[in-house]
Design a protein around this motif. Sequence first.
Motif, mmCIF file in Angstrom:
data_model
loop_
_atom_site.group_PDB
_atom_site.id
_atom_site.type_symbol
_atom_site.label_atom_id
_atom_site.label_comp_id
_atom_site.label_asym_id
_atom_site.label_seq_id
_atom_site.Cartn_x
_atom_site.Cartn_y
_atom_site.Cartn_z
ATOM 1 N N ALA A 27 -30.999 -8.828 1.232
ATOM 2 C CA ALA A 27 -30.258 -8.920 -0.022
ATOM 3 C C ALA A 27 -28.967 -8.113 0.054
ATOM 4 O O ALA A 27 -27.927 -8.539 -0.464
ATOM 5 C CB ALA A 27 -31.122 -8.439 -1.185
ATOM 6 N N THR A 108 -25.642 -3.813 -8.755
ATOM 7 C CA THR A 108 -26.078 -4.910 -7.882
ATOM 8 C C THR A 108 -27.500 -4.680 -7.401
ATOM 9 O O THR A 108 -28.330 -5.590 -7.400
ATOM 10 C CB THR A 108 -25.118 -5.059 -6.676
ATOM 11 N N VAL A 111 -30.089 -5.335 -10.077
ATOM 12 C CA VAL A 111 -30.382 -6.766 -10.223
ATOM 13 C C VAL A 111 -31.442 -7.174 -9.201
ATOM 14 O O VAL A 111 -32.380 -7.911 -9.522
ATOM 15 C CB VAL A 111 -29.101 -7.619 -10.079
ATOM 16 N N PHE A 112 -31.315 -6.676 -7.960
ATOM 17 C CA PHE A 112 -32.315 -6.961 -6.926
ATOM 18 C C PHE A 112 -33.700 -6.528 -7.397
ATOM 19 O O PHE A 112 -34.667 -7.280 -7.310
ATOM 20 C CB PHE A 112 -31.954 -6.264 -5.608
ATOM 21 N N HIS A 113 -33.801 -5.304 -7.926
ATOM 22 C CA HIS A 113 -35.097 -4.797 -8.383
ATOM 23 C C HIS A 113 -35.628 -5.620 -9.555
ATOM 24 O O HIS A 113 -36.822 -5.920 -9.612
ATOM 25 C CB HIS A 113 -34.993 -3.319 -8.777
ATOM 26 N N LYS A 114 -34.751 -5.990 -10.487
ATOM 27 C CA LYS A 114 -35.186 -6.801 -11.626
ATOM 28 C C LYS A 114 -35.727 -8.152 -11.159
ATOM 29 O O LYS A 114 -36.775 -8.603 -11.625
ATOM 30 C CB LYS A 114 -34.046 -7.012 -12.615
ATOM 31 N N GLU A 115 -35.048 -8.776 -10.215
ATOM 32 C CA GLU A 115 -35.517 -10.065 -9.697
ATOM 33 C C GLU A 115 -36.864 -9.916 -8.992
ATOM 34 O O GLU A 115 -37.731 -10.784 -9.112
ATOM 35 C CB GLU A 115 -34.476 -10.670 -8.758
ATOM 36 N N MET A 116 -37.041 -8.809 -8.282
ATOM 37 C CA MET A 116 -38.307 -8.560 -7.596
ATOM 38 C C MET A 116 -39.440 -8.414 -8.627
ATOM 39 O O MET A 116 -40.502 -9.028 -8.485
ATOM 40 C CB MET A 116 -38.192 -7.295 -6.729
ATOM 41 N N ASP A 118 -39.413 -9.466 -11.779
ATOM 42 C CA ASP A 118 -39.583 -10.750 -12.474
ATOM 43 C C ASP A 118 -40.446 -11.697 -11.643
ATOM 44 O O ASP A 118 -41.299 -12.405 -12.184
ATOM 45 C CB ASP A 118 -38.231 -11.403 -12.771
ATOM 46 N N GLY A 119 -40.236 -11.698 -10.327
ATOM 47 C CA GLY A 119 -41.042 -12.544 -9.445
ATOM 48 C C GLY A 119 -42.509 -12.153 -9.459
ATOM 49 O O GLY A 119 -43.395 -13.017 -9.471
ATOM 50 N N GLU A 122 -44.155 -13.260 -12.688
ATOM 51 C CA GLU A 122 -44.451 -14.699 -12.724
ATOM 52 C C GLU A 122 -45.835 -14.992 -12.144
ATOM 53 O O GLU A 122 -46.455 -15.990 -12.491
ATOM 54 C CB GLU A 122 -43.414 -15.482 -11.925
#
Length: 150
Positions: A27, A108, A111-116, A118-119, A122
């Motif tokens: 990333a 930036t 955002v990487f941590h938030k996406e991780m 969020d995944g 899910e």
Amino acid sequence: MKNATEEVLNKLLVQLFNDILHIEEKALKDTGFSNLSITEIHTIEAIGTEGNRTMGEIAHDLRITVGTLTTAINRLIKKGYAERKRIEEDRRVVLVNLTEKGREVFDTHSVFHKEMIDGILENFQGEDLKILTKTLSKASRFFEKKYQSL
């Protein structure tokens, strides 16, 4: 010889650690900040956007010595991501802040941590999420105690 559970746990912990590190590195290469190492990214994360953190506070959070941190901060200053200042009341106290460029990296990486997260969210809901959170909290406390005993 280890029993099957120990082998599985060891494999899972090592794999999780390595996977997260490699995903983070990948990333990072996809951003405009490829001149930074993962260690430097984590140093930027520890400095944070609130500013005026002491070298001791940052070193404590990163679990490194102030001497090791000094080397890392010098590199970040040279690259334009951080700045250091001494306070007038006590010139021995060194405060560290992120520059605008450093705050961009911080954002930036956030955002990487938030996406991780969020995944993960899910794939885990309800009771599974509670169990995961409880289990990771216990593991974290174990490693924190282990670190404190060193």
